[in-house]
Design an enzyme around this catalytic site. Structure first.
Site, mmCIF file in Angstrom:
data_model
loop_
_atom_site.group_PDB
_atom_site.id
_atom_site.type_symbol
_atom_site.label_atom_id
_atom_site.label_comp_id
_atom_site.label_asym_id
_atom_site.label_seq_id
_atom_site.Cartn_x
_atom_site.Cartn_y
_atom_site.Cartn_z
ATOM 1 N N ASP A 483 1.166 -12.699 -28.668
ATOM 2 C CA ASP A 483 2.065 -13.792 -28.983
ATOM 3 C C ASP A 483 1.304 -14.590 -29.397
ATOM 4 O OD1 ASP A 483 4.463 -13.130 -27.808
ATOM 5 O OD2 ASP A 483 3.748 -13.763 -25.847
HETATM 6 C C1 GLC Z 1 1.789 -12.183 -22.110
HETATM 7 C C2 GLC Z 1 3.124 -11.950 -22.742
HETATM 8 C C3 GLC Z 1 3.425 -10.735 -23.432
HETATM 9 C C4 GLC Z 1 2.195 -10.624 -24.659
HETATM 10 C C5 GLC Z 1 0.702 -10.989 -24.010
HETATM 11 C C6 GLC Z 1 -0.363 -11.158 -25.205
HETATM 12 O O1 GLC Z 1 1.447 -11.555 -21.250
HETATM 13 O O2 GLC Z 1 4.140 -11.786 -21.345
HETATM 14 O O3 GLC Z 1 4.482 -10.442 -24.008
HETATM 15 O O4 GLC Z 1 2.349 -9.429 -25.127
HETATM 16 O O5 GLC Z 1 1.103 -12.118 -23.340
HETATM 17 O O6 GLC Z 1 0.003 -12.029 -25.714
HETATM 18 C C1 GLC Z 2 1.666 -15.233 -23.670
HETATM 19 C C2 GLC Z 2 0.388 -15.416 -23.999
HETATM 20 C C3 GLC Z 2 0.054 -16.958 -23.947
HETATM 21 C C4 GLC Z 2 1.077 -17.756 -25.007
HETATM 22 C C5 GLC Z 2 2.521 -17.310 -24.558
HETATM 23 C C6 GLC Z 2 3.625 -18.042 -25.242
HETATM 24 O O1 GLC Z 2 1.888 -15.499 -22.493
HETATM 25 O O2 GLC Z 2 -0.564 -14.953 -23.063
HETATM 26 O O3 GLC Z 2 -1.124 -17.265 -24.256
HETATM 27 O O4 GLC Z 2 0.961 -19.052 -24.924
HETATM 28 O O5 GLC Z 2 2.697 -16.057 -24.630
HETATM 29 O O6 GLC Z 2 5.229 -17.538 -24.726
#
Ligand code: GLC
Ligand code: GLC
Length: 812
Positions: A483
């Site tokens: 993300d």
């Molecule tokens: C969080 C989000 C997931 C994403 C991951 C890595 O676990 O829920 O959708 O793939 O972060 O950013």
């Molecule tokens: C996931 C990631 C986090 C980011 C978020 C955004 O949870 O782990 O770091 O800020 O997604 O939605």
């Protein structure tokens, strides 16, 4: 220092010191009505949606921590205490909290009075039961005062915490017999109310917080409890609460149960009122009557236990190592159910008002859940697919109450479509039910746009190949799985979210090697599915696309010692030896080796050796290295995190299993298992003080080697880590893997293992599998017999429902 221990016979974690390094929580309820409960009884309940139907008020990130819950106060002479230690924090003679499968028991003892509370949500019930057992453990008669306490949230948890100009005026309650009803906004657009009852006559009550607690007091010292005298207050606006007051007398050795029910009711529009201004309480009274004796509550509790027996009997391991057995048989499976239920919505790190259900998250969660309740998985995957756009893109999230895609986040996360193939094929592999492919499933929640689920998969597959970049690799869009790798969102505005800020995808060259690997891996599942369905032309077409992707990865995605991570907006490499920071990333190396891309040329072995050398640490595998120390605007959120945290070189436990699985593809069982044990909660129980979060479940992230405190975890419970580690251990290390045509047996274990046993229920029959490893190899099945008869290969074909079979697997 340890704060508790496992009790495997009861499937419980037993906490013996209430002052844990962080609140250690559990979840109650499994379909509609849910609660979060900490080891000191903090937390809250909600109906279906933690944002829109919040029953109780909870204060996140409060001082003190974990404020708000279902509290019971005992006033015994001058001493005021709670069975769960908090909020009064009076020192107890004994304290114990047992977190079990969807129930929690908290017991406190002080001055000859023992108070034990069993919390659970009965099956098919919209209420939390709190059975309080009060026992006089002394030699003399005891007379004391007992108060319950629970603060109502005004339903929408977001506005409840901000819109005070309105909220302070709307609160309304009713009290009838021993039941306190919370009916704020019921006069207008709401068809629901909540109630809190007890199965005995009460000696008083309070429903107004200021009266009960005192304006300048805290939950630690509510003035009514200190005074030992309720005020029978009626809330009008401000902050409504529910508190029962009961005077208790117990002879030496005598015990008494009080049963509290905290419930939720919905009424039809024309059935809302009993008389003018008086709510229709019929349904609440029915539930209260259903649980008004100890015997009835015990029956309901046994039903819950039986429900969990059934679920956990689908896959049971006997490995000879208690730690591994409890991971596989109990806690990892339990966490998988919880992530299935909540996605990433409500935990002690997710406030319940932020995210709904994630498209990619929920599909991945199915991997660890589908064998537990295939019917629920089927419905879920249909709900998810219904939020897909006609071009194959997807709403990134949806709200469970409405099941509609969230507009604020929108779409454009280009990995999303491929996860749908994972979700649907996982379901079919487990259940053998192909009818799901014929279901008519909407696009964008619009029934008139419905097509078959199979077409959704084709459209998902095509979405990737319709969006390729200059290197013939998948365009990344707003982000792929990571993300925070936002290669098209150059946000200079600190008030914007990196995921939803302006999107420069148009004309961008940003490509993802992670999606490329993902496409090859699940593209092959799609091809296999086409073949089973005799869609041979489609299979051939898809195969060509997958082959082309493999070539593109080998040509443009290989950096010499590992796979690149991405190309950025301008076409520059990310995750390359040419970079100063972030030279190597975990995700692309996981997916490309899982898919064995370039295995013949030695790429997989090299890539995984590089991961071992550069990313492996004592506490797990970090996401990238070196960590970013500077802010790179062209990379989005990733470098906003200080080195060692989250997506910037944290140990992101969700992706460690991809490396484990890649290792099993290479046949390196010792390394795969070593990675597994580094992050598996039951194996790191001894560092619970450093680890901080619950020792019985995975956390999303453990601080990496560049962080201030390597090994410290955050964001427990709701993480894809649960499903992926479950898949890694059961399907790839133990190697018992559902396939379209049956159950594949392909272990890749540590060489020193003599073998293991698994009882697997699959498509209506039971397999008693014994794997023997006489030559101490990691991988390679020499022979399989079913009831003594040898079979060809290592796929156990579909057998007869209702039967039980003995399967002997010999490795080496
Ligand atoms: C969080 C989000 C997931 C994403 C991951 C890595 O676990 O829920 O959708 O793939 O972060 O950013
Ligand atoms: C996931 C990631 C986090 C980011 C978020 C955004 O949870 O782990 O770091 O800020 O997604 O939605």
């Amino acid at each position: 220092m340890k704060y508790g221990h496992f009790d495997d016979d009861n499937r419980e974690y037993v906490i013996t010191n209430p002052a844990t390094p962080f609140p250690w929580i559990n979840y109650l309820g499994n379909e509609d009505f849910f609660s979060l409960i900490s080891n000191t009884a903090g937390g809250y309940s909600f109906y279906k949606d933690a944002k829109f139907r919040r029953l109780n008020r909870y204060r996140y990130n409060n001082v003190p921590m974990d404020d708000g819950g279902r509290y019971f106060y005992i006033k015994d002479g001058d001493s005021v205490w709670n069975p769960g230690w908090k909020p009064s924090k009076t020192e107890l003679d004994k304290y114990e909290c047992r977190h079990g499968m969807n129930y929690t028991k908290i017991k406190g003892e002080k001055n000859g009075i023992s108070a034990e509370v069993l919390f659970f949500v009965p099956l098919n019930t919209w209420a939390e039961i709190q059975k309080v057992t009060l026992t006089n453990t002394s030699n003399e008669a005891k007379k004391f005062k007992f108060f319950s306490y629970n603060e109502w949230a005004l339903w929408n948890a977001a506005s409840d915490m901000e819109n005070f100009q309105r909220n302070f005026n709307t609160g309304e309650v009713e009290v009838e017999d021993s039941v306190i009803y919370h009916k704020t906004e019921y006069r207008e657009r709401r068809n629901h109310f909540a109630y809190y009852s007890v199965n005995t006559e009460i000696d008083g009550f309070d429903t107004d917080r200021e009266t009960f607690v005192g304006l300048y007091n805290s939950h630690e010292k509510p003035q009514v409890v200190l005074a030992g005298q309720p005020e029978n207050s009626m809330a009008h606006g401000w902050s409504p609460i529910a508190s029962h007051y009961i005077e208790v007398e117990l002879n030496p050795g005598e015990a008494k149960d009080l049963i509290f029910v905290l419930g939720y009711v919905e009424n039809q529009e024309d059935d809302k009122w009993e008389s003018k201004g008086v709510i229709n309480k019929t349904k609440a009274k029915e539930v209260i009557a259903k649980f008004n004796t100890t015997a009835k509550v015990e029956v309901a509790f046994e039903e819950l236990r039986a429900y969990w027996d059934d679920i956990l009997n689908v896959f049971t391991l006997e490995s000879g190592d208690d730690r591994l057995d409890r991971q596989v048989n109990i806690w990892n499976q339990y966490q998988c159910m919880i992530t299935f239920n909540f996605s990433r919505s409500a935990s002690y790190f997710e406030s319940g008002i932020g995210r709904g259900m994630g498209f990619r998250d929920s599909n991945q969660d199915l991997l660890g859940f589908v064998h537990q309740a295939p019917d629920r998985a089927r419905q879920r995957v249909i709900d998810i697919a219904s939020t897909q756009f006609p071009d194959g893109g997807c709403y990134h999230q949806y709200q469970p109450l409405t099941k509609r895609g969230n507009d604020e986040v929108g779409g454009g996360f280009n990995d999303d479509p491929m996860w749908l193939i994972l979700g649907v094929t996982s379901y079919i592999k487990e259940s053998g039910d192909y009818t799901i492919l014929d279901e008519m499933v909407p696009f964008d929640n619009d029934e008139s746009l419905s097509q078959t689920m199979f077409n959704h998969l084709t459209i998902s597959f095509n979405h990737v190949i319709n969006n390729l970049g200059p290197n013939k690799l998948p365009l990344i869009g707003r982000a792929d799985w990571n993300d925070c790798l936002n290669l098209n969102c150059f946000s200079k505005d600190p008030n914007e979210s990196f995921q939803t800020t302006e999107n420069n995808s148009e004309g961008s060259k940003a490509e993802s090697l992670m999606i490329a690997g993902l496409f090859v891996y699940y593209g092959r599942d799609y091809i296999e599915l086409c073949k089973v369905l005799n869609k041979n032309e489609e299979a051939t077409r898809a195969q060509k696309e997958v082959d082309a992707m493999v070539n593109a990865i080998k040509e443009n995605g290989w950096d010499g010692e590992w796979f690149l991570r991405a190309y950025d907006f301008y076409g520059n490499k990310i995750g390359s030896k040419e970079n100063e920071e972030g030279k190597i990333f975990i995700e692309s190396n996981g997916w490309c080796t899982m898919a064995s891309i370039g295995a013949e040329e030695g790429m997989c072995e090299k890539a995984l050796d590089s991961v071992k050398e550069r990313l492996d640490t004592k506490y797990g595998i970090v996401l990238n290295n070196p960590a970013y120390t500077k802010y790179h605007i062209e990379m989005g959120e990733i470098s906003t995190y200080p080195p060692g945290y989250k997506e910037n070189a944290g140990i992101f436990c969700h992706n460690n299993p991809w490396i484990m699985i890649g290792e099993t593809e290479l046949g390196r069982g010792d390394i795969a298992y070593d990675y597994y044990t580094k992050i598996a909660p039951a194996f790191i129980e001894d560092i619970q003080e450093l680890h901080k979060t619950e020792p019985y479940v995975y956390s999303q992230m453990i601080a990496g080697k560049d962080a201030f405190k390597p090994g410290e975890a955050k964001n427990s419970w709701l993480t894809g880590t649960a499903a992926w580690n479950y898949a890694a251990i059961t399907q790839h290390i133990l190697g018992i893997r559902p396939a379209l045509q049956g159950l594949l047996i392909d272990p890749c274990i540590p060489t020193k293992w003599d073998g293991f046993k698994v009882k697997r229920k699959f498509r209506g029959y039971t397999l008693n599998i014994e794997v023997q490893n006489p030559n101490h190899v990691s991988k390679g099945v020499r022979e399989i017999t079913i009831d003594g008869t040898k079979i060809e290969g290592n796929l156990i074909p579909v057998l007869t429902e209702g039967k039980e079979y003995d399967v002997i697997v010999t490795l080496g």
